[in-house]
Design a protein around this motif. Structure first.
Motif, PDB file in Angstrom:
ATOM      1  N   THR A  91     -13.190  -2.642   7.039  1.00 43.31           N
ATOM      2  CA  THR A  91     -12.310  -3.095   8.251  1.00 43.31           C
ATOM      3  C   THR A  91     -10.798  -2.314   8.174  1.00 43.31           C
ATOM      4  OG1 THR A  91     -13.197  -5.242   8.321  1.00 43.31           O
ATOM      5  CG2 THR A  91     -11.296  -4.752   9.639  1.00 43.31           C
ATOM      6  N   PRO A  92     -10.792  -1.241   9.087  1.00 40.05           N
ATOM      7  CA  PRO A  92      -9.535  -0.345   8.927  1.00 40.05           C
ATOM      8  C   PRO A  92      -8.348  -1.244   9.293  1.00 40.05           C
ATOM      9  CG  PRO A  92     -11.196   0.590  10.534  1.00 40.05           C
ATOM     10  CD  PRO A  92     -11.686  -0.781  10.202  1.00 40.05           C
ATOM     11  N   LEU A  93      -7.136  -0.789   8.330  1.00 38.71           N
ATOM     12  CA  LEU A  93      -5.771  -1.334   8.802  1.00 38.71           C
ATOM     13  C   LEU A  93      -5.170  -0.822   9.817  1.00 38.71           C
ATOM     14  CD1 LEU A  93      -4.120  -1.379   5.344  1.00 38.71           C
ATOM     15  CD2 LEU A  93      -5.184  -3.362   6.622  1.00 38.71           C
ATOM     16  N   THR A  94      -4.508  -1.336  10.807  1.00 37.98           N
ATOM     17  CA  THR A  94      -3.643  -0.555  12.083  1.00 37.98           C
ATOM     18  C   THR A  94      -2.307  -0.696  11.858  1.00 37.98           C
ATOM     19  OG1 THR A  94      -4.068  -2.545  13.380  1.00 37.98           O
ATOM     20  CG2 THR A  94      -5.791  -1.311  13.192  1.00 37.98           C
ATOM     21  N   HIS A  95      -1.625  -0.205  12.701  1.00 41.50           N
ATOM     22  CA  HIS A  95      -0.058  -0.416  12.574  1.00 41.50           C
ATOM     23  C   HIS A  95       0.352  -1.813  13.107  1.00 41.50           C
ATOM     24  CE1 HIS A  95       1.643   3.438  12.558  1.00 41.50           C
ATOM     25  NE2 HIS A  95       0.417   4.116  13.035  1.00 41.50           N
ATOM     26  N   VAL A 148       0.871  -1.173  -0.050  1.00 40.47           N
ATOM     27  CA  VAL A 148       0.239   0.012  -0.013  1.00 40.47           C
ATOM     28  C   VAL A 148       0.894   1.143  -0.023  1.00 40.47           C
ATOM     29  CG1 VAL A 148      -1.946   0.964   0.898  1.00 40.47           C
ATOM     30  CG2 VAL A 148      -1.695  -1.316   1.455  1.00 40.47           C
ATOM     31  N   GLY A 149       0.744   2.006  -1.028  1.00 36.20           N
ATOM     32  CA  GLY A 149       1.524   3.308  -1.072  1.00 36.20           C
ATOM     33  C   GLY A 149       1.244   4.064  -2.146  1.00 36.20           C
ATOM     34  N   THR A 150       1.658   5.288  -2.164  1.00 36.39           N
ATOM     35  CA  THR A 150       2.822   5.909  -1.678  1.00 36.39           C
ATOM     36  C   THR A 150       2.553   7.126  -1.381  1.00 36.39           C
ATOM     37  OG1 THR A 150       5.164   6.302  -2.141  1.00 36.39           O
ATOM     38  CG2 THR A 150       3.671   6.297  -4.074  1.00 36.39           C
ATOM     39  N   THR A 151       3.623   7.731  -0.586  1.00 36.54           N
ATOM     40  CA  THR A 151       3.663   9.006  -0.339  1.00 36.54           C
ATOM     41  C   THR A 151       4.832   9.996  -1.142  1.00 36.54           C
ATOM     42  OG1 THR A 151       5.688   8.802   1.080  1.00 36.54           O
ATOM     43  CG2 THR A 151       3.583   8.648   1.952  1.00 36.54           C
ATOM     44  N   ASP A 152       4.608  11.064  -1.153  1.00 36.27           N
ATOM     45  CA  ASP A 152       5.248  11.849  -2.108  1.00 36.27           C
ATOM     46  C   ASP A 152       5.743  13.145  -1.602  1.00 36.27           C
ATOM     47  OD1 ASP A 152       6.599  12.758  -4.622  1.00 36.27           O
ATOM     48  OD2 ASP A 152       4.679  12.579  -5.715  1.00 36.27           O
ATOM     49  N   LYS A 203       6.404   7.972  11.293  1.00 32.06           N
ATOM     50  CA  LYS A 203       5.357   7.595  11.811  1.00 32.06           C
ATOM     51  C   LYS A 203       4.187   8.165  10.885  1.00 32.06           C
ATOM     52  CE  LYS A 203       2.386   7.121  15.959  1.00 32.06           C
ATOM     53  NZ  LYS A 203       1.083   7.750  15.415  1.00 32.06           N
ATOM     54  N   HIS A 204       4.704   9.583  10.648  1.00 28.86           N
ATOM     55  CA  HIS A 204       3.699  10.529   9.895  1.00 28.86           C
ATOM     56  C   HIS A 204       3.404   9.779   8.686  1.00 28.86           C
ATOM     57  CE1 HIS A 204       2.850  13.965   7.057  1.00 28.86           C
ATOM     58  NE2 HIS A 204       2.084  14.217   8.458  1.00 28.86           N
ATOM     59  N   ASP A 205       4.568   9.263   7.826  1.00 26.80           N
ATOM     60  CA  ASP A 205       4.159   8.683   6.565  1.00 26.80           C
ATOM     61  C   ASP A 205       3.244   7.559   6.507  1.00 26.80           C
ATOM     62  OD1 ASP A 205       6.123  10.423   5.221  1.00 26.80           O
ATOM     63  OD2 ASP A 205       7.810   9.125   5.841  1.00 26.80           O
ATOM     64  N   ILE A 206       3.452   6.799   7.611  1.00 25.42           N
ATOM     65  CA  ILE A 206       2.789   5.546   7.771  1.00 25.42           C
ATOM     66  C   ILE A 206       1.323   5.715   7.991  1.00 25.42           C
ATOM     67  CG2 ILE A 206       2.510   3.386   9.097  1.00 25.42           C
ATOM     68  CD1 ILE A 206       5.552   3.356   9.434  1.00 25.42           C
ATOM     69  N   TYR A 236      -0.243   8.664   7.266  1.00 25.46           N
ATOM     70  CA  TYR A 236      -0.949   9.150   6.158  1.00 25.46           C
ATOM     71  C   TYR A 236      -1.428   7.962   5.033  1.00 25.46           C
ATOM     72  CZ  TYR A 236      -0.843  11.100   1.321  1.00 25.46           C
ATOM     73  OH  TYR A 236      -1.332  11.647   0.143  1.00 25.46           O
ATOM     74  N   ILE A 237      -0.610   7.111   4.995  1.00 28.28           N
ATOM     75  CA  ILE A 237      -1.203   5.923   4.224  1.00 28.28           C
ATOM     76  C   ILE A 237      -2.441   5.243   4.831  1.00 28.28           C
ATOM     77  CG2 ILE A 237      -0.458   3.461   3.088  1.00 28.28           C
ATOM     78  CD1 ILE A 237       2.438   4.666   2.994  1.00 28.28           C
ATOM     79  N   LEU A 238      -2.163   4.926   6.093  1.00 30.11           N
ATOM     80  CA  LEU A 238      -3.271   4.212   6.842  1.00 30.11           C
ATOM     81  C   LEU A 238      -4.516   5.147   6.779  1.00 30.11           C
ATOM     82  CD1 LEU A 238      -1.300   2.920  10.018  1.00 30.11           C
ATOM     83  CD2 LEU A 238      -2.279   1.496   7.983  1.00 30.11           C
ATOM     84  N   GLU A 239      -4.518   6.259   7.099  1.00 26.26           N
ATOM     85  CA  GLU A 239      -5.623   7.286   7.034  1.00 26.26           C
ATOM     86  C   GLU A 239      -6.122   7.416   5.685  1.00 26.26           C
ATOM     87  OE1 GLU A 239      -5.959  11.987   7.196  1.00 26.26           O
ATOM     88  OE2 GLU A 239      -4.501  11.284   8.226  1.00 26.26           O
ATOM     89  N   HIS A 240      -5.591   7.341   4.544  1.00 25.56           N
ATOM     90  CA  HIS A 240      -6.099   7.379   3.255  1.00 25.56           C
ATOM     91  C   HIS A 240      -6.654   5.860   2.876  1.00 25.56           C
ATOM     92  CE1 HIS A 240      -4.112  11.344   2.864  1.00 25.56           C
ATOM     93  NE2 HIS A 240      -4.984  11.451   1.933  1.00 25.56           N
ATOM     94  N   VAL A 241      -6.036   4.870   2.946  1.00 22.16           N
ATOM     95  CA  VAL A 241      -6.538   3.769   2.628  1.00 22.16           C
ATOM     96  C   VAL A 241      -7.779   3.273   3.617  1.00 22.16           C
ATOM     97  CG1 VAL A 241      -5.284   1.988   4.071  1.00 22.16           C
ATOM     98  CG2 VAL A 241      -6.092   1.372   1.724  1.00 22.16           C
ATOM     99  N   ASN A 242      -7.774   3.860   4.719  1.00 17.16           N
ATOM    100  CA  ASN A 242      -9.017   3.406   5.810  1.00 17.16           C
ATOM    101  C   ASN A 242     -10.128   4.083   5.380  1.00 17.16           C
ATOM    102  OD1 ASN A 242      -7.510   1.545   7.112  1.00 17.16           O
ATOM    103  ND2 ASN A 242      -6.951   2.918   8.453  1.00 17.16           N
ATOM    104  N   THR A 243     -10.202   5.141   4.542  1.00 14.65           N
ATOM    105  CA  THR A 243     -11.295   5.866   3.973  1.00 14.65           C
ATOM    106  C   THR A 243     -12.304   5.088   3.364  1.00 14.65           C
ATOM    107  OG1 THR A 243     -10.417   6.846   2.055  1.00 14.65           O
ATOM    108  CG2 THR A 243     -10.224   7.959   4.231  1.00 14.65           C
ATOM    109  N   VAL A 244     -11.938   4.061   2.816  1.00  8.98           N
ATOM    110  CA  VAL A 244     -12.607   3.336   1.882  1.00  8.98           C
ATOM    111  C   VAL A 244     -12.828   1.678   2.365  1.00  8.98           C
ATOM    112  CG1 VAL A 244     -12.168   4.337  -0.023  1.00  8.98           C
ATOM    113  CG2 VAL A 244     -10.482   2.344   0.268  1.00  8.98           C
TER     114      VAL A 244
END
Length: 577
Positions: A333-337, A299-303, A317-320, A322-330
């Motif tokens: 069952t949300p992904l966690t760390h 799952v990615g990516t940042t830029d 942690k901020h990068d990770i 960001y990815i979790l927050e965006h993928v979890n919008t859809v």
């Protein structure tokens, strides 16, 4: 025996070859020296060698140790570049995708499907369909299916993991994917097969000059500290995010500047997202991919801009988040760390432009003859490496004696491609012959193609090598031996991070199998018990530093922790300027 094998198989990048290549670098005169063992450098060496030129490729660390092992692992046209009206770039990339799937690397590059969820009624479906139609037709002949339109119910059947409220329908389309590090290494070995001298752990520390022209490079073997000079008619700088640093070392001014943009990906188990297809999601700045990767999802990516250690970009942690927050919008069952098995960060070498946003910088590439005898190439994207390589060799042709032949790499399959399709059909027989499960043989074929016989031969008389690695059962012991004997791996990190992808595919990140793998590598490379112990300690320190950096709030804090870890190649000079 080993020495004889090295001589008769030029593509065997094993320990016996290292001394031979060192002597050749110092004693022969080359047409071209290529600096950098990423995909563009490896591709440039292959392009030049297949034109009949005498080529040396030197890499300070390992093949694909930088950006080329840390990409999204896609051969894609770049759907979002259509919106930026970069039609030429998309057309070129789609043509390359087709070549990879059909001719150059069908064993390494595979079709992969993506669902594009639609969220707006009326305008979005025709708008997106028009873009995808262009995408489907730009690449010429197609080895992947065209777009398929889905209702909301159809899309949810394909991707049950999605929230019902996250879409009103969807469009499925296809791209292609590959293990980037394995592909790059195979390009380099194919260059060696056609006569290029390929040597890793060999750092350029200076440039040779005759009057106003560059006439070669001075290199250091970072394993033992020896130095030698390589004479060449021309030098090509293919060092990606290190382009400016090498330019300073040459004493000249560059024609363009390269900016590093950090891209972070996370790896999660396949069962955390119930889906038959990958996903492509729009974000406020760019796109987010959910990419199927064997038993996992990437799952990615940042830029984001990166101005710190180029060798070891650190995810925060901020990068990770960001990815979790965006993928979890859809996701329903949300992904966690806690779901994350692996994290990796890479640096895109973008051409510095007017825009301050890295996501808006062009992915076009630029080639410049920055001084007589010195060419630099930068920018571009992984998918178009072959075109970039051809352009770089063309630019160097003015400095070469005699007339240069045109590029032919669109007709040159990589090692392992010839005979691959027939072997897939014979996988059951091959499995029975070696006492393996057919699934295992198909997995090997997708990593080695028709070189699978060479891999399995390393287990002759040693049946225990055909057993899975204890804490990384996706891989066999024989693959570790082959990585050291044929694929140029010199350190434990090379095997765990690049020849295999154990470092991102298992939650232990390679620590639990480090001893077993180091012992196998040590048998091939002649390591003492102390060296085995040291390799394990260095690798474990790398993993510890990466884990700690991934809990930090910002780049500076993460970089301080990651860059403090010991370097597998202790002789590296950083920076070289």
């Amino acid at each position: 025996m080993a020495q004889h094998a090295a001589e008769t198989n030029p593509a065997r990048l094993g320990p016996a070859k290292r001394e031979e290549t060192w002597q050749r670098l110092g004693n022969e005169t080359f047409d071209l020296v290529v600096i950098g063992g990423g995909v563009v450098g490896a591709g440039t060496a292959l392009d030049a060698a297949t034109r009949g030129l005498r080529v040396a490729l030197v890499e300070a660390r390992d093949l694909a140790s930088g950006t080329s092992s840390r990409s999204s692992k896609l051969f894609h046209g770049g759907l979002r570049y259509l919106e930026q009206l970069e039609f030429g770039l998309v057309r070129e990339a789609l043509r390359e995708r087709e070549l990879m799937l059909t001719t150059i690397a069908p064993h390494l590059v595979k079709p992969v499907s993506f669902l594009y969820p639609l969220t707006h009624r009326v305008w979005e479906r025709p708008y997106t369909a028009a873009g995808l139609l262009m995408y489907d037709t730009m690449g010429g002949a197609r080895s992947v299916p065209g777009q398929k339109h889905l209702t909301r119910a159809g899309a949810l059947r394909m991707v049950p993991a999605l929230k019902r409220s996250a879409l009103i329908g969807g469009i499925r389309y296809y791209d292609a994917q590959s293990d980037d590090a394995r592909h790059t290494m195979t390009v380099a070995r194919t260059a060696a097969h056609y006569g290029a001298v390929v040597r890793t752990s060999t750092q350029v520390v200076g440039f040779l000059r005759e009057a106003d022209r560059v006439s070669g490079v001075r290199v250091r073997d970072v394993e033992d500290g020896r130095e030698t000079e390589i004479s060449a008619a021309a030098v090509i700088n293919c060092t990606g995010v290190w382009t400016d640093e090498l330019q300073r070392l040459s004493g000249g001014r560059g024609r363009f500047r390269v900016r590093a943009s950090k891209g972070v990906h996370i790896v999660v188990p396949r069962d955390r997202i119930v889906s038959e297809s990958g996903l492509i999601l729009r974000t406020e700045k760019s796109v987010l991919f959910v990419i199927p990767w064997r038993n996992h999802w990437i799952v990615g990516t940042t830029d984001t801009d990166w101005n710190l250690d180029l060798a070891h970009p650190a995810a925060t942690k901020h990068d990770i988040d960001y990815i979790l927050e965006h993928v979890n919008t859809v996701l329903a069952t949300p992904l966690t760390h806690d779901d994350i098995e692996g994290v990796y960060a890479g640096l895109r070498p973008l051409l510095a432009g007017e825009s301050e946003e890295t996501s808006k910088l062009s992915r076009e590439h630029a080639v410049a003859r920055v001084a007589p005898g010195l060419v630099a190439i930068a920018g571009g994207k992984y998918t178009t490496y072959r075109v970039m390589a051809a352009d770089a060799v063309d630019a160097a042709a003015v400095d070469l004696p005699g007339r240069s032949q045109p590029s032919i790499t669109d007709k040159v399959p990589l090692l392992g491609a010839d005979g691959y399709h027939a072997l897939v059909n014979q996988a059951d027989h091959l499995a029975a012959e070696h006492g393996l499960h057919p699934y295992r043989v198909r997995h090997l074929l997708d990593r080695y193609g028709s070189l699978v016989h060479e891999v399995l031969a390393c287990a002759d008389g040693r049946p225990e090598l055909l057993k899975p690695i204890e804490h990384a059962p996706d891989y066999l012991g024989v693959e570790v031996v082959y990585a050291a004997s044929h694929e140029g791996a010199l350190h434990l990190e090379d095997v765990l991070a690049r020849r295999t992808r154990i470092s991102i595919e298992y939650a232990h990140r390679g620590v639990d199998c480090a001893e077993q793998v180091a012992t196998l590598v040590g048998e091939v490379l002649g390591w003492s018990p102390d060296t085995v112990k040291h390799e394990i300690e260095v690798y474990n320190a790398r993993v510890k530093a990466e884990r700690e950096s991934q809990s930090q709030p910002n780049d500076e804090a993460a970089d301080a922790l990651r860059s403090a870890a010991p370097e597998a190649r202790a002789g590296i000079v950083e920076p070289v300027s």
